[in-house]
Design an enzyme around this catalytic site. Structure first.
Site, PDB file in Angstrom:
ATOM      1  N   PRO A   1       0.846  -1.203   0.000  1.00  0.00           N
ATOM      2  CA  PRO A   1       0.000   0.000   0.000  1.00  0.00           C
ATOM      3  C   PRO A   1       0.875   1.244   0.000  1.00  0.00           C
ATOM      4  O   PRO A   1       1.810   1.358   0.788  1.00  0.00           O
ATOM      5  CB  PRO A   1      -0.763  -0.121   1.333  1.00  0.00           C
TER       6      PRO A   1
ATOM      7  N   GLN B   1      -6.876  -1.408   2.655  1.00  0.00           N
ATOM      8  CA  GLN B   1      -6.362  -1.038   3.972  1.00  0.00           C
ATOM      9  C   GLN B   1      -7.172   0.098   4.587  1.00  0.00           C
ATOM     10  O   GLN B   1      -7.439   1.101   3.925  1.00  0.00           O
ATOM     11  CB  GLN B   1      -4.903  -0.606   3.866  1.00  0.00           C
TER      12      GLN B   1
ATOM     13  N   CYS C   1       1.534   3.364   9.937  1.00  0.00           N
ATOM     14  CA  CYS C   1       1.796   4.665   9.321  1.00  0.00           C
ATOM     15  C   CYS C   1       2.451   5.611  10.333  1.00  0.00           C
ATOM     16  O   CYS C   1       1.928   5.829  11.424  1.00  0.00           O
ATOM     17  CB  CYS C   1       0.507   5.278   8.774  1.00  0.00           C
TER      18      CYS C   1
ATOM     19  N   LYS D   1      -1.074  -4.643   9.086  1.00  0.00           N
ATOM     20  CA  LYS D   1       0.262  -4.225   8.644  1.00  0.00           C
ATOM     21  C   LYS D   1       0.825  -3.298   9.712  1.00  0.00           C
ATOM     22  O   LYS D   1       0.208  -2.304  10.065  1.00  0.00           O
ATOM     23  CB  LYS D   1       0.188  -3.528   7.284  1.00  0.00           C
TER      24      LYS D   1
ATOM     25  N   GLY E   1       9.886  -4.106   2.994  1.00  0.00           N
ATOM     26  CA  GLY E   1      10.983  -3.178   3.245  1.00  0.00           C
ATOM     27  C   GLY E   1      12.184  -3.409   2.363  1.00  0.00           C
ATOM     28  O   GLY E   1      12.871  -4.417   2.493  1.00  0.00           O
ATOM     29  N   ASP E   2      12.393  -2.472   1.429  1.00  0.00           N
ATOM     30  CA  ASP E   2      13.633  -2.395   0.649  1.00  0.00           C
ATOM     31  C   ASP E   2      13.811  -3.460  -0.422  1.00  0.00           C
ATOM     32  O   ASP E   2      14.919  -3.593  -0.943  1.00  0.00           O
ATOM     33  CB  ASP E   2      14.877  -2.414   1.565  1.00  0.00           C
TER      34      ASP E   2
ATOM     35  N   GLY F   1       7.063  -2.008  -2.651  1.00  0.00           N
ATOM     36  CA  GLY F   1       6.439  -0.695  -2.694  1.00  0.00           C
ATOM     37  C   GLY F   1       7.191   0.219  -3.635  1.00  0.00           C
ATOM     38  O   GLY F   1       6.913   0.282  -4.834  1.00  0.00           O
ATOM     39  N   ARG F   2       8.195   0.899  -3.092  1.00  0.00           N
ATOM     40  CA  ARG F   2       8.911   1.897  -3.896  1.00  0.00           C
ATOM     41  C   ARG F   2       9.567   1.294  -5.125  1.00  0.00           C
ATOM     42  O   ARG F   2       9.720   1.971  -6.142  1.00  0.00           O
ATOM     43  CB  ARG F   2       9.932   2.618  -3.004  1.00  0.00           C
TER      44      ARG F   2
END
Ligand SMILES: Cc1cc2nc3c(=O)[nH]c(=O)nc-3n(C[C@H](O)[C@H](O)[C@H](O)COP(=O)(O)O)c2cc1C
Length: 332
Positions: free
Chosen positions: A20, A74, A104, A143, A205-206, A228-229
């Site tokens: 998300p 979410q 968040c 999450k 993550g990453d 994600g990114r």
């Protein structure tokens, strides 16, 4: 090496999942990520309070395309009743999974007492999960992060709480609130959580390539990997990762990539009418054009354009896309 993932009754053949991302993982981007090989997609976070007040814009976020399932939606908030109502509303609209945001770190969200703030209020966090699970027939996930800070890491305790209350899977973004998005995600923690609960754990993550995903799964035993990114400007990354892990061919080719970009532009115009698509067009075209010769000039130019049609026409010319699915480009 990658096994199908079960979130309750939902079976995800390829557990490489779009994370998300607020303001980014709306319907058009989710559809192209599914086309690009994501086994499942996550919506951007949706405010339970805004749904409680029947906010039109927020309700408009609860729309799905047949091509994007399975989808997790979410929600965030801190009132168990409002969270349960929001979950019920979204499940009735056809979401496959309801996910609760307890990770968040953004100030505005923390001020409202939601997001990762809930990890500091375990009793409230517990009742939110309990009420949401009771409210819907579909699986519920949470999450969350490692905790507030290095001194206040309680992800293992919280993971147990969520499992006790009926969560069907957990997603861990392996950083603390204090870390925000800095430093490296602590993959060892994902392994510790995966070993301490009996429900699937998805690591976040990453991860931005096939080797990163392969390592995360083999080192932690996590049941799924969120990206994600790494998917920004690259919705085909999921297929690349799958091909790397399984040692099979990727369907990824320049034509495949351009087809996804084309589809993305079409969906943005279709689902965000009027000028609502402008910000999204600029943002995504900015990512897509990175590394292209003349990309910087192209980005400057589209930042001046206010009409979605003009932006798309310029993008098609710049990327060499046909003007329509059957047509030729203006530049030939
Ligand atoms: C711009 C942006 C928006 C995000 N929005 C959300 C969100 O709405 N809900 C959530 O749980 N996590 C959100 N995250 C966190 C991501 O889902 C993910 O856990 C984190 O970025 C680490 O994964 P990555 O390195 O693959 O990006 C967001 C991250 C970014 C960068």
């Amino acid at each position: 090496m990658i096994e199908p993932l079960l979130i309750g009754k939902i079976r995800i053949e390829n557990p490489l999942i779009l994370a998300p991302l607020a303001g980014i993982t709306n319907l058009p981007f989710r559809v192209v990520c599914r086309m690009g090989g994501a086994g499942m997609v996550w919506s951007e976070m949706i405010s339970s309070r805004a749904l409680h007040f029947s906010d039109r814009r927020t309700k408009d976020m609860v729309v799905f395309d047949p091509g994007e399932h399975p989808i997790a939606v979410q929600i965030f908030g801190r009132d168990p009743g409002e969270m349960a109502d929001a979950a019920r509303f979204i499940a009735e609209k056809g979401a496959d999974v309801i996910d609760i945001n307890m990770g968040c770190p953004v100030k505005k969200i923390l001020k409202s007492g939601s997001g990762v703030q809930l990890m500091r209020e375990p009793d409230l966090a517990r009742s939110i999960v309990r009420e949401v699970v009771k409210a819907v027939g579909c699986p519920v996930t949470v999450k969350f992060r490692l905790g507030w800070s290095e001194e206040e890491m309680n992800y293992l305790e919280m993971g147990k709480v969520f499992e006790e209350e009926g969560a069907a899977a957990l997603v861990l973004h392996a950083r603390t609130r204090v870390q925000g998005f800095t430093g490296l995600a602590d993959t060892n923690a994902i392994g510790r959580l995966a070993r301490s609960v009996g429900i699937p754990v998805i690591g976040s993550g990453d991860v931005s390539d096939g080797e990163g995903a392969r390592r995360l799964v083999s080192e932690t035993g996590c049941a799924g990997v969120m990206i994600g990114r790494g998917a920004l400007g690259k919705p085909w990354i999921f297929d690349e990762i799958r091909a790397h892990i399984t040692g099979t061919e990727s369907s990824n080719s320049p034509i495949f990539r351009l087809d996804l970009v084309q589809k993305h532009l079409e969906l943005l115009l279709k689902y965000l009418p009027g000028r609502r698509s402008v910000g999204h067009l600029r943002k995504h075209l900015g990512w897509y054009s990175k590394g292209f010769p003349g990309g910087a000039a192209f980005r400057r130019e589209i930042n001046w354009l206010m009409e979605p049609g003009e932006i798309v026409a310029l993008a098609r010319e710049f990327l060499g896309l046909p003007n329509n699915r059957n047509g030729e480009t203006e530049t030939g």
